[in-house]
Structure formats: C-alpha cells, structure tokens
Design a protein around this motif. Structure first.
Motif, PDB file in Angstrom:
ATOM      1  N   GLY A 180       1.014  -1.060   0.150  1.00 16.95           N
ATOM      2  CA  GLY A 180       0.255   0.212   0.024  1.00 16.95           C
ATOM      3  C   GLY A 180       1.054   1.354   0.146  1.00 16.95           C
ATOM      4  N   ALA A 181       0.377   2.798  -0.760  1.00 18.78           N
ATOM      5  CA  ALA A 181       0.471   3.199  -0.529  1.00 18.78           C
ATOM      6  C   ALA A 181       0.140   4.951  -0.709  1.00 18.78           C
ATOM      7  CB  ALA A 181       1.758   3.402  -1.610  1.00 18.78           C
ATOM      8  N   TYR A 182       0.639   5.577  -0.315  1.00 16.54           N
ATOM      9  CA  TYR A 182      -0.204   7.337  -0.450  1.00 16.54           C
ATOM     10  C   TYR A 182      -0.311   7.702  -1.746  1.00 16.54           C
ATOM     11  CZ  TYR A 182      -2.020   5.558   4.018  1.00 16.54           C
ATOM     12  OH  TYR A 182      -3.075   5.013   5.527  1.00 16.54           O
TER      13      TYR A 182
ATOM     14  N   PRO B 160       0.728  -3.171  -6.104  1.00 16.23           N
ATOM     15  CA  PRO B 160       0.435  -1.692  -5.608  1.00 16.23           C
ATOM     16  C   PRO B 160      -1.181  -1.666  -5.559  1.00 16.23           C
ATOM     17  CG  PRO B 160       1.732  -2.160  -7.789  1.00 16.23           C
ATOM     18  CD  PRO B 160       1.023  -3.067  -7.263  1.00 16.23           C
ATOM     19  N   ILE B 161      -1.384  -0.675  -4.569  1.00 13.89           N
ATOM     20  CA  ILE B 161      -2.482  -0.526  -4.303  1.00 13.89           C
ATOM     21  C   ILE B 161      -2.449   0.793  -3.691  1.00 13.89           C
ATOM     22  CG2 ILE B 161      -2.788  -1.461  -2.487  1.00 13.89           C
ATOM     23  CD1 ILE B 161      -5.769  -1.050  -5.043  1.00 13.89           C
ATOM     24  N   GLY B 162      -3.227   2.014  -3.793  1.00 15.03           N
ATOM     25  CA  GLY B 162      -3.171   2.873  -3.961  1.00 15.03           C
ATOM     26  C   GLY B 162      -4.617   3.237  -2.068  1.00 15.03           C
ATOM     27  N   LEU B 163      -4.017   3.667  -1.034  1.00 10.82           N
ATOM     28  CA  LEU B 163      -4.294   3.586   0.173  1.00 10.82           C
ATOM     29  C   LEU B 163      -6.010   4.324   0.747  1.00 10.82           C
ATOM     30  CD1 LEU B 163      -1.003   2.672   2.250  1.00 10.82           C
ATOM     31  CD2 LEU B 163      -3.765   0.981   1.230  1.00 10.82           C
ATOM     32  N   CYS B 164      -6.989   4.691   1.510  1.00 12.13           N
ATOM     33  CA  CYS B 164      -7.733   5.035   1.592  1.00 12.13           C
ATOM     34  C   CYS B 164      -7.587   6.499   2.478  1.00 12.13           C
ATOM     35  CB  CYS B 164      -8.073   4.915   2.668  1.00 12.13           C
ATOM     36  SG  CYS B 164      -9.514   3.148   2.095  1.00 12.13           S
ATOM     37  N   SER B 165      -7.484   8.207   1.738  1.00 17.77           N
ATOM     38  CA  SER B 165      -7.559   9.399   2.211  1.00 17.77           C
ATOM     39  C   SER B 165      -7.681   9.991   2.264  1.00 17.77           C
ATOM     40  CB  SER B 165      -5.773   8.857   1.995  1.00 17.77           C
ATOM     41  OG  SER B 165      -5.382   9.646   0.535  1.00 17.77           O
ATOM     42  N   MET B 166      -8.952  10.107   1.645  1.00 19.54           N
ATOM     43  CA  MET B 166      -9.685  11.305   0.917  1.00 19.54           C
ATOM     44  C   MET B 166     -11.234  12.069   1.575  1.00 19.54           C
ATOM     45  SD  MET B 166      -7.396  12.115  -1.548  1.00 19.54           S
ATOM     46  CE  MET B 166      -6.314  12.254  -2.619  1.00 19.54           C
TER      47      MET B 166
ATOM     48  N   THR C 296      -7.698   2.999 -11.497  1.00 17.58           N
ATOM     49  CA  THR C 296      -6.395   2.781 -10.304  1.00 17.58           C
ATOM     50  C   THR C 296      -6.595   1.941  -9.646  1.00 17.58           C
ATOM     51  OG1 THR C 296      -6.938   4.447  -9.082  1.00 17.58           O
ATOM     52  CG2 THR C 296      -5.407   5.180 -10.651  1.00 17.58           C
ATOM     53  N   PHE C 297      -7.805   1.078  -9.499  1.00 13.55           N
ATOM     54  CA  PHE C 297      -7.913  -0.167  -8.176  1.00 13.55           C
ATOM     55  C   PHE C 297      -8.388  -0.625  -8.991  1.00 13.55           C
ATOM     56  CE2 PHE C 297      -8.695   3.919  -6.046  1.00 13.55           C
ATOM     57  CZ  PHE C 297      -8.450   3.397  -5.070  1.00 13.55           C
ATOM     58  N   LYS C 298      -8.208  -1.823 -10.598  1.00  7.45           N
ATOM     59  CA  LYS C 298      -7.899  -2.312 -10.909  1.00  7.45           C
ATOM     60  C   LYS C 298      -6.832  -3.284 -10.874  1.00  7.45           C
ATOM     61  CE  LYS C 298     -11.697  -1.840 -15.144  1.00  7.45           C
ATOM     62  NZ  LYS C 298     -12.578  -3.030 -15.194  1.00  7.45           N
ATOM     63  N   PHE C 299      -6.524  -4.179 -10.338  1.00  3.84           N
ATOM     64  CA  PHE C 299      -5.790  -4.843 -10.329  1.00  3.84           C
ATOM     65  C   PHE C 299      -4.838  -5.950 -11.265  1.00  3.84           C
ATOM     66  CE2 PHE C 299      -7.485  -4.770  -5.945  1.00  3.84           C
ATOM     67  CZ  PHE C 299      -6.910  -3.657  -5.060  1.00  3.84           C
ATOM     68  N   ASP C 300      -5.973  -6.018 -12.489  1.00  7.43           N
ATOM     69  CA  ASP C 300      -5.417  -6.776 -13.607  1.00  7.43           C
ATOM     70  C   ASP C 300      -5.427  -6.016 -14.793  1.00  7.43           C
ATOM     71  OD1 ASP C 300      -4.848  -8.289 -16.317  1.00  7.43           O
ATOM     72  OD2 ASP C 300      -6.447  -9.247 -14.881  1.00  7.43           O
ATOM     73  N   LYS C 301      -3.508  -5.370 -14.888  1.00  9.86           N
ATOM     74  CA  LYS C 301      -3.054  -4.424 -15.841  1.00  9.86           C
ATOM     75  C   LYS C 301      -3.806  -4.345 -17.373  1.00  9.86           C
ATOM     76  CE  LYS C 301      -1.301  -2.233 -11.938  1.00  9.86           C
ATOM     77  NZ  LYS C 301      -1.587  -0.468 -11.324  1.00  9.86           N
ATOM     78  N   GLU C 302      -3.699  -5.619 -17.462  1.00 10.33           N
ATOM     79  CA  GLU C 302      -3.811  -5.899 -18.923  1.00 10.33           C
ATOM     80  C   GLU C 302      -4.966  -5.576 -19.591  1.00 10.33           C
ATOM     81  OE1 GLU C 302      -2.220  -6.324 -21.439  1.00 10.33           O
ATOM     82  OE2 GLU C 302      -0.055  -7.535 -20.433  1.00 10.33           O
ATOM     83  N   GLU C 303      -6.642  -5.952 -18.227  1.00  3.06           N
ATOM     84  CA  GLU C 303      -7.892  -5.224 -18.359  1.00  3.06           C
ATOM     85  C   GLU C 303      -8.059  -4.078 -18.134  1.00  3.06           C
ATOM     86  OE1 GLU C 303     -11.343  -6.732 -15.218  1.00  3.06           O
ATOM     87  OE2 GLU C 303      -9.919  -7.567 -15.085  1.00  3.06           O
TER      88      GLU C 303
ATOM     89  N   VAL D 275       2.752  -4.372   3.826  1.00  5.79           N
ATOM     90  CA  VAL D 275       3.582  -3.184   4.089  1.00  5.79           C
ATOM     91  C   VAL D 275       3.194  -2.084   3.463  1.00  5.79           C
ATOM     92  CG1 VAL D 275       5.125  -3.686   2.186  1.00  5.79           C
ATOM     93  CG2 VAL D 275       5.925  -2.368   4.265  1.00  5.79           C
ATOM     94  N   VAL D 276       3.570  -1.181   4.138  1.00  4.63           N
ATOM     95  CA  VAL D 276       2.614   0.767   3.524  1.00  4.63           C
ATOM     96  C   VAL D 276       4.574   0.702   3.579  1.00  4.63           C
ATOM     97  CG1 VAL D 276       1.637   2.488   4.412  1.00  4.63           C
ATOM     98  CG2 VAL D 276       1.142   0.447   4.883  1.00  4.63           C
ATOM     99  N   VAL D 277       4.264   1.933   2.294  1.00  8.01           N
ATOM    100  CA  VAL D 277       5.944   2.608   1.324  1.00  8.01           C
ATOM    101  C   VAL D 277       4.902   4.490   2.128  1.00  8.01           C
ATOM    102  CG1 VAL D 277       6.640   2.920   0.042  1.00  8.01           C
ATOM    103  CG2 VAL D 277       6.386   0.533   0.285  1.00  8.01           C
TER     104      VAL D 277
END
Length: 383
Positions: free
Chosen positions: A37-39, A55-61, A206-213, A101-103
C-alpha cells in the motif's frame, strides 16, 4: 444530446471500481500475492510489480475517519494526512488492512511524523524523497530506489531482476498511455463528457489489479466516447476549467460539482489525481533501468520540490493543449507547500498564460459548499 446519457453504466462501473475491489484485494492476499500500500505518486510502482506484488493506493480522501485521527494528531493538520491515519488506525480501509507493508515518503513534515505513529501498528517502509530535482537530488533518489529493491527482495524472498523491472515498466507505461488517452478526449470543444465522469474513469481505473484488463477497458471506453462524439453526442458549450493543486478525491469532488453545476466543465486535472500521475513514462529500454525509474518519479512537479519548475511546464502545456478558459487552484487546509506556491502559480497563469485564476483553500467537510458555489459561480460569470 449529452454522452453521459449514452454511457451511464460504463461510468458507474468505473466509479464503483474502488468499492468493488475490496473483495478483489482480499482474494489477491489469500492467493499468496503480496500487497503493498502507498499514498503518494512518488511511490515507484514498477519495483513493487517486479517483486510480484500488487501495489494499491490507500484510503485518504474523505472525512469519515478524521475524528479518530484527531485523538492522536493535531486538529489543524492537513485533512489528507488525518484521513490517511484515521482510516489506518480504525481499520476502516481494507486496502490498508490487507497490505503486507505500507510505503511512506517524506513529501512533507506532517506526513513524515504521521508515519512514525502509523509504524506502531503496521510495517512501514519510508523512502527519503529529496526536496530538489537537481543532480544531487537524483543521486539520493536513485539510492533510495536501490534500497527499496533490496528491502522487497529480503522481505518477500524474491529476486528483482532488470528484466522484471523492464517488463513492469512496459506494462505500467501502457496503463499511463490509456489514462492519458481517455483524458485527451477532453481536448474536444465542446467537451464530450463531464469532468466528474472523466475523474471517475481515471481514478477508478487505478483500483483494477489486472493491468491488462485495465488497459483494455480504458481504451474501449475512450473509443466509445470518441464514436459518440463523432455522432454528435457531446455537452453544450461551457467554460473550460483546469484544476491544479492538491490531489482530488471524494472529499473534494464538491469543487468539481460546484464548477459543473454552475455552467463550467472540468476538462483537465493537472494534479496528482490526474496528469501528474501519467504524464511521464519510464524509459524501459534505458541501459540503467533503475535510474530510468528513479528519473520518471523524481520529475513529478509536486510543490514539495524547490524549485518546482516541472509543475509550471506541465501546467502551461495543458492550458494550451486543452484550450483552457480558467484555472482553479485547490489547496487543502494546512497544506503549506501548495498554499504558498499558489501565489506564484497565480502569477504564472494570469501573466504568462493570460487567463483568469482562482485560488481556494478547503478541506473534506461539507461546511464550505455554499461558499465554494458562490465563489466559483462568480468566477465562471467573469469568464
């Protein structure tokens, strides 16, 4: 006829992608795939991808978890920092919950100190970001990327090879190209869709984990929008607005709504929720692939950089390419770097680009919605 009437289900799908992916990240974690996770847009996603992680963006908005954050953090702190910490501490962000882990990154003092508290209940890796984009800053950042590679190799027992980094860079470049192409539909005048729909598509992707899709779905939507436009489906003529400043999210969509409910249309997001996130690509064929990845991220024009020449370059380019009538600069309360930089940004927009500029400071609450509408309506009338 407006295209938003022709494609409501598609935009709704992208808008709901973040919510729907809650289950997906759980399935990814249960399959044995690491989640990182990252911000921040300075987080080098290619390195995480090369490690076999998601990699995934974390809640902050939003302001939902801010009361929990204010038990530990000052009330007069930036809402993005408070929301980030509040969602994490209260375990209301499933992405944070499932992250191995959070970066974090040293973009500002508030974030840097908040990460110290967050590390009490989550493994956190901090990347030391330089405050300039000169050669000395580049050396520091390249060293940080190398250290991050070694950390992930040790943590997950993997080898991050140059080939894996190049493959990750090529795939991530395709994602950025797809996000840029759908953003470029707004170069049409009149605009084919609303700025809210554009944001939902780009941010939701940005919340789609399958990049090809992800790439396929974005390109498909872009083609549909262009086809509808060619058949005469578009918005009526409106004042064309570019939003710059702090990142956009659910808590600040009130600014977009105020613009578009008062007769304007947001044709471009220059901030981290928009072009800054996909304007530059990684040179995947460079001899030094680690240096190429470091260069791509370090050149992001964030207000924490001094001088911040890359922000002005991108802003000026987008004003011209999108035929912008006015610029709205949105800063979050207590975001000192963006608040201070608004003075020089305003001078650049009005004097060098010759178009009107509006600076506003807000937070994630609804308390100032009426004031925002009043100020933005007056600004649009001036155009």
């Amino acid at each position: 006829m407006e295209i938003i009437k022709e494609l409501p289900e598609v935009f709704e799908e992208f808008s709901e992608q973040r919510r729907n992916s809650f289950l997906s990240v759980k399935e990814i974690k249960e399959s044995g795939t690491p989640v990182i996770g990252a911000y921040c847009t300075y987080f080098p996603q290619e390195v995480a991808m090369a490690a076999g992680a998601a990699p995934i963006g974390l809640c902050s908005m939003s302001d939902e978890a801010i009361p929990e954050a204010e038990k530990d953090l000052p009330a007069n702190l930036c809402p993005l920092i408070k929301a980030s910490y509040g969602f994490a501490k209260s375990d209301k962000c499933p992405y944070f919950h499932f992250s191995d882990v959070v970066v974090g990154e040293t973009t500002c003092d508030g974030k840097k100190k908040m990460y110290e508290l967050m590390s009490d209940f989550k493994e956190l890796y901090l990347m030391n970001l330089p405050n300039s984009q000169d050669e000395e800053g580049r050396k520091l950042w390249c060293a940080e990327v190398v250290k991050f590679i070694k950390y992930l190799e040790e943590k997950f027992g993997v080898e991050i090879t140059e080939d894996k980094l190049r493959d990750a860079a090529r795939l991530k470049n395709r994602e950025r190209d797809a996000q840029r192409k759908i953003s470029e539909v707004m170069m049409h005048d009149p605009a084919p869709i609303t700025g809210e729909n554009l944001f939902n598509a780009v941010y939701g992707s940005t919340f789609k984990f399958d990049k090809e899709e992800l790439v396929e779905s974005l390109n498909s939507l872009t083609n549909r929008i262009e086809d509808e436009y060619n058949h005469g489906n578009m918005l009526d003529k409106r004042s064309r607005i570019l939003i710059t400043g702090c990142p956009m999210g659910s808590g600040t969509m009130k600014v977009v709504n105020a613009i578009e409910n008062n007769g304007g249309v947001v044709v471009c997001y220059e901030n981290c929720s928009g072009y800054k996130n996909f304007d530059r690509l990684v040179d995947a064929e460079a001899d030094d692939i680690i240096g190429a990845i470091a260069d791509r991220y370090l050149k992001i024009g964030c207000s924490v950089m001094t001088p911040n020449e890359n922000r002005y370059e991108l802003l000026g380019r987008l004003i011209d390419q999108y035929n912008v009538d006015g610029v709205v600069d949105m800063s979050l309360t207590a975001c000192l770097t963006y608040n201070i930089e608004s003075k020089s940004i305003g001078k650049f927009v009005t004097e060098e680009k010759g178009i009107p500029y509006l600076s506003m400071e807000t937070d994630y609450s609804k308390a100032d919605v009426g004031q925002l509408n009043t100020r933005i309506a007056a600004f649009l009338e001036m155009l």
